[in-house]
Enzyme design. Structure first.
Site, PDB file in Angstrom:
ATOM      1  N   ILE A 100     -60.530  44.512 -32.477  1.00  0.00           N
ATOM      2  CA  ILE A 100     -60.206  42.975 -32.536  1.00  0.00           C
ATOM      3  C   ILE A 100     -60.002  43.230 -30.988  1.00  0.00           C
ATOM      4  O   ILE A 100     -57.938  44.362 -30.618  1.00  0.00           O
ATOM      5  CB  ILE A 100     -59.722  42.237 -32.881  1.00  0.00           C
ATOM      6  CG1 ILE A 100     -60.970  42.128 -33.611  1.00  0.00           C
ATOM      7  CG2 ILE A 100     -59.670  40.529 -31.803  1.00  0.00           C
ATOM      8  CD1 ILE A 100     -60.377  41.484 -35.597  1.00  0.00           C
ATOM      9  N   CYS A 101     -59.741  42.820 -29.333  1.00  0.00           N
ATOM     10  CA  CYS A 101     -59.278  42.251 -28.754  1.00  0.00           C
ATOM     11  C   CYS A 101     -58.940  41.296 -28.375  1.00  0.00           C
ATOM     12  O   CYS A 101     -59.472  40.009 -27.996  1.00  0.00           O
ATOM     13  CB  CYS A 101     -59.585  42.993 -27.408  1.00  0.00           C
ATOM     14  SG  CYS A 101     -58.855  43.142 -26.359  1.00  0.00           S
ATOM     15  N   LEU A 102     -57.866  40.804 -29.221  1.00  0.00           N
ATOM     16  CA  LEU A 102     -57.040  39.372 -28.718  1.00  0.00           C
ATOM     17  C   LEU A 102     -55.067  39.678 -28.327  1.00  0.00           C
ATOM     18  O   LEU A 102     -54.396  40.214 -29.189  1.00  0.00           O
ATOM     19  CB  LEU A 102     -56.854  38.888 -29.748  1.00  0.00           C
ATOM     20  CG  LEU A 102     -55.983  37.989 -30.757  1.00  0.00           C
ATOM     21  CD1 LEU A 102     -57.089  36.641 -29.539  1.00  0.00           C
ATOM     22  CD2 LEU A 102     -56.606  36.989 -31.905  1.00  0.00           C
ATOM     23  N   ASN A 136     -65.051  40.718 -27.440  1.00  0.00           N
ATOM     24  CA  ASN A 136     -64.223  41.027 -27.934  1.00  0.00           C
ATOM     25  C   ASN A 136     -64.009  41.767 -28.799  1.00  0.00           C
ATOM     26  O   ASN A 136     -62.108  41.920 -29.490  1.00  0.00           O
ATOM     27  CB  ASN A 136     -63.229  39.232 -27.399  1.00  0.00           C
ATOM     28  CG  ASN A 136     -62.675  38.807 -26.832  1.00  0.00           C
ATOM     29  OD1 ASN A 136     -63.584  37.415 -26.594  1.00  0.00           O
ATOM     30  ND2 ASN A 136     -62.257  39.756 -25.751  1.00  0.00           N
TER      31      ASN A 136
END
Length: 194
Positions: free
Chosen positions: A119-121, A112
């Site tokens: 950041i992949c959140l 992620n």
């Protein structure tokens, strides 16, 4: 918002009266108190209410700038146990309408987090809502180290390895955290030195 400014003005005038420094000129100066933006008020509230585990450290390099600060995550369990991961947090003047911008400062092997630190959140993107506070964002980021999400990756190669072979993923994480190479990509050493 108006009521807060009125209360601030009243407190400032009371403080000046108590210190005996009120003169006709100083009373007129308090008619225009320093403007505090909605973003500043909300951010101050969020920072005051932070309730983080000992595995999340927040530092302010410039104590007068709450809009830019550093974050360190020290996972105590999971694939990333024993690591120290550094992040830069930037909050703009449109907070909480806009989410915080968070970037990982280390090159790490994570499904992620890409090699540039993006950041992949979901709560930093499509699921952001002004009702979310800073505490929930930092806890969500911490959770990525406890439970990486291969279903929404930025590093597709790492996500594929996690899905297909968890043991190989664990070996890759361990190697990368020591400052090793994976598929000809060098990763930063992030082992926490106590």
């Amino acid at each position: 918002m108006l009521k807060i400014r009125q209360l601030q003005k009243k407190k400032q005038q009371e403080a000046e009266l108590a210190s005996g420094s009120t003169t006709p000129n100083s009373a007129s100066r308090t008619d225009s108190p320093a403007k505090v933006s909605a973003a500043q008020l909300r951010l101050q509230k969020d920072i005051t209410e932070l309730d983080l585990p000992k595995t999340i450290k927040v530092t302010f390099p410039d104590s007068s700038d709450f809009f830019n600060f550093n974050l360190q995550i020290l996972p105590q369990q999971g694939f990333y146990k024993g690591g120290a991961f550094d992040f830069k947090v930037e909050i703009n003047g449109n907070f909480p309408i806009d989410p915080p911008k968070i970037r990982c400062l280390n090159k790490i092997y994570h499904p992620n987090i890409d090699l540039e630190g993006n950041i992949c959140l979901n709560i930093l993107r499509e699921d952001w809502s002004p009702v979310l506070n800073l505490n929930s964002v930092l806890i969500g980021l911490n959770f990525l180290f406890l439970e990486p999400n291969p279903n929404d990756p930025l590093n597709k190669e790492a996500a594929n390895v996690l899905v297909k072979d968890k043991n190989q993923f664990k070996r890759n994480v361990t190697n990368s955290m020591r400052g090793g190479y994976i598929d000809q990509t060098y990763y930063d050493s992030v082992i926490h030195r106590r």
